[in-house]
Design an enzyme around this catalytic site. Structure first.
Site, short mmCIF file in Angstrom:
data_model
loop_
_atom_site.label_atom_id
_atom_site.label_comp_id
_atom_site.label_asym_id
_atom_site.label_seq_id
_atom_site.Cartn_x
_atom_site.Cartn_y
_atom_site.Cartn_z
N GLU A 113 12.80 -19.69 -11.65
CA GLU A 113 11.82 -18.74 -12.11
C GLU A 113 12.21 -17.45 -11.33
O GLU A 113 12.70 -17.61 -10.07
CB GLU A 113 10.63 -19.03 -11.79
CG GLU A 113 10.13 -20.25 -12.73
CD GLU A 113 8.66 -21.02 -12.31
OE1 GLU A 113 7.97 -20.01 -11.67
OE2 GLU A 113 8.49 -22.18 -12.40
N LYS A 115 11.11 -14.68 -8.67
CA LYS A 115 10.14 -14.79 -7.45
C LYS A 115 9.70 -13.46 -7.49
O LYS A 115 9.91 -12.41 -6.96
CB LYS A 115 10.82 -15.15 -6.05
CG LYS A 115 9.78 -15.12 -5.08
CD LYS A 115 10.45 -15.71 -3.89
CE LYS A 115 9.44 -16.12 -2.83
NZ LYS A 115 8.51 -15.18 -2.26
N ASP A 117 7.13 -10.29 -6.58
CA ASP A 117 6.83 -10.08 -5.26
C ASP A 117 5.12 -9.43 -5.22
O ASP A 117 5.06 -8.32 -5.47
CB ASP A 117 7.77 -8.84 -4.66
CG ASP A 117 7.63 -8.60 -3.21
OD1 ASP A 117 6.82 -9.34 -2.63
OD2 ASP A 117 8.08 -7.76 -2.84
N TYR A 225 2.02 -19.70 -13.03
CA TYR A 225 3.36 -20.52 -12.89
C TYR A 225 2.99 -21.95 -12.43
O TYR A 225 3.95 -22.90 -12.56
CB TYR A 225 4.30 -20.14 -12.24
CG TYR A 225 3.81 -19.68 -10.78
CD1 TYR A 225 3.35 -20.30 -9.89
CD2 TYR A 225 4.06 -18.17 -10.54
CE1 TYR A 225 3.06 -20.03 -8.45
CE2 TYR A 225 3.66 -17.61 -9.22
CZ TYR A 225 3.17 -18.68 -8.36
OH TYR A 225 2.85 -18.10 -7.07
N LYS A 313 15.89 -16.11 -1.44
CA LYS A 313 15.63 -14.78 -1.23
C LYS A 313 16.80 -13.63 -1.61
O LYS A 313 17.86 -14.03 -0.51
CB LYS A 313 15.27 -14.35 0.34
CG LYS A 313 13.79 -14.83 0.45
CD LYS A 313 12.76 -14.12 0.11
CE LYS A 313 11.39 -14.47 0.81
NZ LYS A 313 10.85 -13.52 1.53
N CYS A 405 8.94 30.42 0.07
CA CYS A 405 9.49 29.42 -0.83
C CYS A 405 11.07 29.71 -0.63
O CYS A 405 11.60 30.99 -0.84
CB CYS A 405 9.11 29.81 -2.11
SG CYS A 405 9.86 29.16 -3.33
N CYS A 408 12.39 31.60 -4.24
CA CYS A 408 12.01 32.90 -4.65
C CYS A 408 11.39 33.78 -3.57
O CYS A 408 10.89 34.97 -3.81
CB CYS A 408 10.81 32.73 -5.70
SG CYS A 408 9.16 32.61 -5.07
N CYS A 423 4.69 26.60 -3.62
CA CYS A 423 4.98 28.05 -3.84
C CYS A 423 3.59 28.41 -4.69
O CYS A 423 3.63 28.03 -5.60
CB CYS A 423 6.29 27.99 -4.31
SG CYS A 423 6.60 29.50 -4.92
N CYS A 428 8.19 31.54 -10.21
CA CYS A 428 9.16 31.07 -9.26
C CYS A 428 10.25 30.51 -10.00
O CYS A 428 9.89 29.45 -11.02
CB CYS A 428 8.70 30.24 -8.38
SG CYS A 428 10.15 29.10 -7.35
S1 IVH Z 1 5.68 -21.53 -6.59
C1 IVH Z 1 3.92 -24.54 -3.10
N1 IVH Z 1 6.68 -19.66 -8.28
O1 IVH Z 1 5.92 -16.94 -3.34
C2 IVH Z 1 3.79 -22.72 -3.45
N2 IVH Z 1 5.80 -18.95 -6.02
O2 IVH Z 1 6.85 -18.23 -0.48
C3 IVH Z 1 4.67 -22.74 -4.61
N3 IVH Z 1 5.89 -16.41 -5.72
O3 IVH Z 1 3.23 -18.00 -2.07
C4 IVH Z 1 4.96 -21.34 -5.26
N4 IVH Z 1 6.81 -16.02 -7.53
O4 IVH Z 1 2.95 -15.98 -3.68
C5 IVH Z 1 6.15 -19.72 -6.99
N5 IVH Z 1 7.65 -18.19 -9.68
C6 IVH Z 1 7.11 -18.58 -8.56
C7 IVH Z 1 6.69 -17.48 -7.32
C8 IVH Z 1 6.07 -17.70 -6.41
C9 IVH Z 1 6.41 -15.56 -6.46
C10 IVH Z 1 5.22 -16.33 -4.57
C11 IVH Z 1 3.89 -17.19 -4.19
C12 IVH Z 1 4.22 -18.05 -2.92
C13 IVH Z 1 5.21 -17.66 -2.35
C14 IVH Z 1 6.15 -18.54 -1.69
#
Ligand code: IVH
Length: 675
Positions: A113, A115, A117, A225, A313, A405, A408, A423, A428
């Site tokens: 999946e 990750k 942010d 998730y 990461k 400016c 101009c 400005c 301008c």
């Molecule tokens: S699973 C047991 N799935 O990443 C924890 N986490 O470093 C399992 N995160 O705290 C988390 N996308 O906030 C999971 N598809 C994803 C995620 C995800 C982002 C974040 C989440 C978690 C952190 C883990």
């Protein structure tokens, strides 16, 4: 209370839930914002007249709570742990080897999946309804953010289908989409507030805001998730859980894959690294989880993290370089923006030599001077930014916003409480140039070919002094310019011509009224229906529009009060631009629920006319043929779309067939059953 009112309220709730689902979860709206607003208004009025009709999970009640003093602490059903990281392929191989060792020689699968942010949040449901939402907190005890979570439109208040008759829990990620983030930062900068460093910080602030109206305004999104019951997975496989979450009506990230082995997992990871910039939200890696819950349990947990999952990461997109100079650019509202010129450096494959510095305050906050070595970062935004000073330059020199400016020579002012200097000369040339580029840009009037090179020439030769002048240009004017053949000239003229048909909200956005961007323009156009009504609206009536506050209202009033702007509008009206929003299309009609694709040349109708007819009858028109297409409307010289329709067994229709369908409902029934 009459039976019919109760029924109508429930019907409205169902419809609104359905359209929220289409819009916020599937990202495939079927009705216009205005039609949605009308349904919402009807329900709201009904509930106001009969408060006993109001239910806690009514779509009108997403922003209901009062500001609070703080959040209640609530223990989690089972710890919300974090994940161990793998920073490179080798670390991922180590992880896989450990898993293989622990599972002996059993077969196993990974689910990959993205990750996201953001920040994790648990949501509890009972009897198909949202009960409570908790932040992660310290992992064992979270904070009760139920009221705030209700404002997240992709988080269902009521489920389409419950995966479990009793209570259950969903865990997932709260994120802020880039667009919302950029808009928020722009608004904050306009209001003289500091910018958020990234969408995650903005999302965290929003989820933990004491006032739910703040959360609502920040437009958060939620991706589910995990599906749990009493703190443990409800189903036997993670993939099945994700599918069950989809069925229940949750938004589940579509970019996920079953991987039979490490190589397939690596392929997924490699595939997404360059594509991550195209996503509307930020990701910082890929999460891999063992699919089988029995195997997850066999692998178990450490104190910090599960042994059955890992976060890969992506490398940070940061690098150090030297700030060589700072240039000042003048935007279309006259705002001066300092732009950093950097010694060229490569950031994850992209050469970077410029970065935005936003304004004087930002420069002061960073404490940066010309000659310093700085850390630059490319996060989702197109333009990289300076994160901090790494080392002060030996011969560093401070930067000051110029008093005149740079384009101009006009007066520069910085209003009290504003971060930006402007400005003040409305004539301008830099402002005009930027206004023209904005007006012609793809998201506004979409005049293809009207780019920097052409705009600069038009300005230099005095052919264009404002946006209305574009509509007096002829092919002869253009062919006289450098690098402009007869063919390109006639194309540009054609594109200018076609832009007259752009809807009102685009025209409104194109005017360049400060604080009126795409979304505000859409809301205004929907609400008032006509440009003249917006121009004549009082401060108060402008503020009746969602998301329009005193500042925006004042800016709109000021714009239309200006004689020069009124003259410009008259010229645009004469040029035939749309000053009224199209009449609301009926959402029900003989073609309701049907999707058409149009291809080739039709004998009588233009494609645009055919589209209008289909939409007027409640049908939808889409650009590409898929299994979901109901009919392909094909004329002469239909090409690949026709082939694709044949492959997919999509029924093909000619113009006559369409006219027949528009004529009577019976006709549709017959055609459908015979296809
Ligand atoms: S699973 C047991 N799935 O990443 C924890 N986490 O470093 C399992 N995160 O705290 C988390 N996308 O906030 C999971 N598809 C994803 C995620 C995800 C982002 C974040 C989440 C978690 C952190 C883990």
């Amino acid at each position: 209370m009459s039976e019919s009112l109760i029924k109508r309220a429930e019907e409205l709730r169902r419809q609104l839930e359905h359209h929220e689902y289409l819009y916020y979860v599937l990202d495939q709206p079927e009705i216009s914002d205005a039609a949605f607003d009308a349904l919402m208004r009807e329900l709201r009025e009904l509930e106001e007249a009969h408060p006993e009709l109001r239910t806690p999970d009514s779509p009108t009640q997403r922003v209901g709570g009062q500001p609070r003093e703080g959040f209640l602490k609530v223990p989690h059903s089972s710890p919300m742990l974090s994940l161990d990281n793998a920073l490179n392929e080798e670390e991922l191989r180590d992880f896989d080897a450990r898993v293989r060792g622990l599972l002996k020689s059993e077969e196993y699968q990974y689910i990959a999946e993205l990750k996201l942010d953001g920040l994790s949040m648990a949501a509890y449901y009972n009897a198909g309804r949202l009960q409570q939402a908790l932040t992660r907190g310290d992992g064992r005890v979270g904070e009760d953010v139920t009221e705030n979570s209700r404002t997240i439109r992709s988080l269902p208040l009521r489920l389409r289908q419950s995966p479990e008759s009793g209570g259950f829990e969903v865990r997932g990620e709260v994120v802020m989409q880039r667009r919302s983030f950029e808009r928020l930062n722009e608004e904050r900068a306009n209001a003289g507030l500091s910018r958020f460093a990234n969408p995650r910080n903005a999302a965290a602030g929003a989820l933990r805001a004491l006032d739910p109206t703040i959360t609502a305004a920040r437009q958060l999104d939620y991706f589910a998730y995990f599906l749990l019951k009493d703190g443990r997975p409800l189903l036997e496989s993670h993939w099945d859980s994700l599918e069950a979450l989809v069925e229940a009506g949750f938004k589940v990230n579509p970019h996920r894959r079953r991987c039979a082995n490490l190589d397939e997992l690596l392929e997924f990871i490699r595939e997404w690294e360059p594509k991550r910039d195209d996503l509307p939200y930020e990701i910082d890696g890929v999460v891999a989880k063992i699919d089988s819950i029995a195997q997850q349990e066999a692998l178990g947990w450490t104190a910090k993290a599960p042994r059955w999952a890992i976060a890969f990461k992506y490398p940070a997109r940061q690098a150090t370089t030297v700030l060589e100079s700072i240039e000042v650019q003048v935007g279309r509202t006259g705002t001066l923006t300092p732009v950093a010129h950097l010694k060229a450096v490569t950031l994850s494959g992209v050469t970077v030599s410029r970065a935005t510095l936003h304004n004087e305050d930002e420069i002061a906050r960073l404490g940066v001077e010309i000659g310093d070595t700085v850390l630059v970062e490319r996060s989702g935004d197109v333009i990289p930014k300076i994160v901090r000073v790494v080392e002060q330059g030996l011969h560093r020199r401070p930067f000051r916003i110029p008093r005149a400016c740079p384009v101009c020579g006009g007066h520069i002012v910085r209003e009290e409480g504003e971060a930006a200097s402007r400005c003040v000369n409305t004539n301008c040339p830099a402002r005009l140039r930027e206004s023209l580029l904005h007006f012609a840009s793809r998201g506004v009037m979409d005049i293809d070919g009207m780019g920097e090179a052409l705009v600069d020439q038009l300005l230099n030769r005095g052919l264009v002094r404002n946006i209305a002048d574009l509509y007096s240009l002829t092919a002869d004017h253009l062919t006289a310019l450098d690098r402009m053949g007869a063919k390109s000239a006639s194309k540009v003229i054609h594109n200018i011509d076609a832009s007259r048909a752009q809807p009102l909200w685009r025209v409104l956005n194109g005017l360049g009224i400060p604080f009126v961007g795409e979304r505000t323009a859409q809301l205004l156009a929907n609400h008032f229906g006509e440009l003249d009504a917006i121009a004549a609206a009082s401060n108060e009536s402008l503020q009746e529009v969602n998301e329009v506050g005193p500042k925006v209202a004042q800016s709109i009033n000021q714009f239309f009060a200006e004689q020069r702007n009124r003259e410009l509008l008259e010229r645009l009206r004469e040029a035939g631009l749309r000053f009224a929003a199209p009449k609301q299309k009926p959402t029900r009609g003989p073609l309701s629920g049907l999707t058409f694709v149009i291809t080739g040349t039709l004998p009588r109708l233009t494609r645009e006319q055919a589209k209008e007819k289909i939409e007027a009858a409640g049908g939808k028109v889409s650009g590409s043929v898929s299994a979901k297409t109901s009919y392909l409307l094909a004329g002469d010289e239909a090409g690949s779309k026709l082939d694709k329709a044949r492959v997919l067994n999509v029924p093909v229709l000619n113009e006559e067939g369409l006219i027949a369908m528009l004529g009577s409902q019976d006709e549709i029934g017959r055609q459908r059953s015979s296809s």
